[in-house]
Design an enzyme around this catalytic site. Structure first.
Site, PDB file in Angstrom:
ATOM      1  CD  GLU A 104      -2.978   0.800   2.390  1.00  0.00           C
ATOM      2  OE1 GLU A 104      -3.350  -0.379   2.583  1.00  0.00           O
ATOM      3  OE2 GLU A 104      -3.383   1.755   3.069  1.00  0.00           O
ATOM      4  CG  ASP A 106      -1.901   4.459   3.062  1.00  0.00           C
ATOM      5  OD1 ASP A 106      -2.551   3.952   2.146  1.00  0.00           O
ATOM      6  OD2 ASP A 106      -1.829   3.962   4.202  1.00  0.00           O
ATOM      7  CD  GLU A 108      -4.416   7.500   6.011  1.00  0.00           C
ATOM      8  OE1 GLU A 108      -4.873   6.360   5.871  1.00  0.00           O
ATOM      9  OE2 GLU A 108      -4.022   7.958   7.106  1.00  0.00           O
ATOM     10  CG  HIS A 121      -0.608   9.967   8.041  1.00  0.00           C
ATOM     11  ND1 HIS A 121      -0.032   9.966   9.283  1.00  0.00           N
ATOM     12  CD2 HIS A 121      -0.700   8.659   7.661  1.00  0.00           C
ATOM     13  CE1 HIS A 121       0.216   8.713   9.658  1.00  0.00           C
ATOM     14  NE2 HIS A 121      -0.177   7.906   8.680  1.00  0.00           N
ATOM     15  CG  ASP A 131       4.711   0.194  12.029  1.00  0.00           C
ATOM     16  OD1 ASP A 131       3.622   0.743  12.284  1.00  0.00           O
ATOM     17  OD2 ASP A 131       4.997  -0.960  12.395  1.00  0.00           O
ATOM     18  CD  GLN A 197     -10.625   6.698  15.656  1.00  0.00           C
ATOM     19  OE1 GLN A 197     -11.528   7.506  15.453  1.00  0.00           O
ATOM     20  NE2 GLN A 197     -10.366   5.691  14.831  1.00  0.00           N
TER      21      GLN A 197
END
Length: 289
Positions: A104, A106, A108, A121, A131, A197
Site C-alpha cells: 500500500e 498512502d 491521507e 499523512h 510503520d 479518535q
C-alpha cells in the site's frame, strides 16, 4: 455506388474515429474507471462522470475503488478538500493490493479546525507491514481549489508529489534486505471517513457533526501504468507503452526535483519515522540508514 469493400472501409474508419473521440472525451470518467465501494449513496459521480463527490455524516463516510489493478503506475488525482472545520475527518487517496500481506502507498489528509492547516499523512506498506509514516503541512490552502496529488511507483522507486513537487521518495532497497512493492497488483482507492479518535491533534479535537455533511471533491483522475490482466502485467507481456515512459524508467529524482524534495522536507515535514528513536529503541528501520 459503393462496393462492399469500400463500405467496409468506410465503416471501419468511422468506427476508429468514433473510438478515438470517445477516448478523448472519456479521458476522465469515474463511471468507467471506478466502482463506489461503500457509503450507501454518500458517494456520487457527477457531471457526466467528470467529478466525484464523497461525503461524510455521523452515520457513514464513503469510498471508491478502481476497476483496474496495476503493477507499477503513475496515478494523478485532483482533489479539493473539506473547507471550514474538518477536524476529525480523513480524506484518503491511495493504492493498495488485497489480503493480509498487502502492499500500500498512502496519502491521507487529516482534517483540522477552521484556519489551521491540513496534515498530509503518508505511509508505505510492504508485505503487510507499514510503520513508515511521514507527515507534512501543506504550503497552500487545499480547500479553495483543486490541487494535483501524484503517486509514482516503478521497479526502482516510489515517489509522492503535490502539484509536481516531490514530498517523499522510497527507493527499492531489496539488495539490502528491505522489502519492496513489486509482487502484487494494486488498485486505486479514495475515501472520506471519520477518525476523530486520532486524526486531529492525536484525537483531542473531535468531529463537529452539526457541520455535516462534510464533502471532498475529486476530478481529473489519470492512470498511466502497467495494467494487470489475466494474471499478468501488460508491461511484462510487451503490450504496454508504459515501459517506454519516463515515470517507469526513473531511478532517482533529477537534480532540480531533488532540491525541491529537500526544501519541502526541511520546511514542511512535521514527522519522520526515521527520526523517531523513541519509537524504535532497538534501532531505526534498515531503510532509514
Amino acid at each position: 455506388m459503393s462496393t462492399p469493400f469500400n463500405t467496409k472501409c468506410m465503416l471501419y474508419l468511422t468506427s476508429v474515429l468514433i473510438l478515438s473521440c470517445m477516448k478523448f472525451v472519456l479521458a476522465t470518467n469515474f463511471y468507467r474507471d471506478f466502482d463506489i465501494l461503500w457509503g450507501n449513496g454518500r458517494g456520487n459521480i457527477l457531471n457526466n462522470g467528470k467529478v466525484l463527490m464523497l461525503s461524510l455524516d455521523e452515520s457513514s463516510g464513503s469510498g471508491i475503488q478502481s476497476k483496474r489493478a496495476y503493477m507499477f503506475s503513475r496515478i494523478d488525482m485532483q482533489i479539493k478538500l473539506i473547507s471550514g472545520n474538518s477536524a476529525g475527518t480523513v480524506t484518503t487517496f491511495y493504492v493498495a493490493s488485497e489480503g493480509d500481506k498487502r502492499d500500500e502507498i498512502d496519502i491521507e489528509f487529516l482534517g483540522n479546525l477552521t484556519g489551521d492547516p491540513y496534515t498530509v499523512h503518508t505511509n508505505i506498506y510492504t508485505k503487510g507491514k507499514g510503520d513508515r509514516e511521514q507527515q507534512f503541512r501543506l504550503w497552500f490552502d487545499p480547500t479553495t481549489s483543486f490541487h494535483t496529488y501524484t503517486i509514482t511507483w516503478n521497479p526502482f522507486m516510489i515517489a509522492i508529489y503535490v502539484d509536481g513537487t516531490p514530498i517523499r521518495v522510497f527507493k527499492n532497497m531489496e539488495s539490502s534486505g528491505v522489502p519492496y512493492i513489486n509482487e502484487l497488483p494494486m488498485k486505486v482507492y479514495a475515501s472520506l471517513w471519520n477518525a476523530d479518535q486520532w486524526a486531529t491533534r492525536g484525537g483531542a479535537i473531535k468531529t463537529n457533526w452539526t457541520e455535516a455533511p462534510f464533502i471532498t471533491w475529486f476530478r481529473n483522475f489519470k492512470a498511466r501504468g502497467c495494467v494487470w490482466m489475466n494474471g499478468e502485467s501488460t508491461c511484462n507481456s510487451g503490450s504496454s507503452k508504459s515501459i517506454n515512459q519516463d515515470w517507469y524508467k526513473q531511478k532517482e529524482l533529477d537534480l532540480s526535483r531533488n532540491e525541491m524534495l529537500k526544501l519541502v522536507q526541511h520546511k514542511h515535514m512535521v514527522y519522520n519515522y526515521c527520526n523517531d528513536f523513541n519509537r524504535f529503541p532497538l534501532g531505526l528501520p534498515q531503510e532509514c540508514h
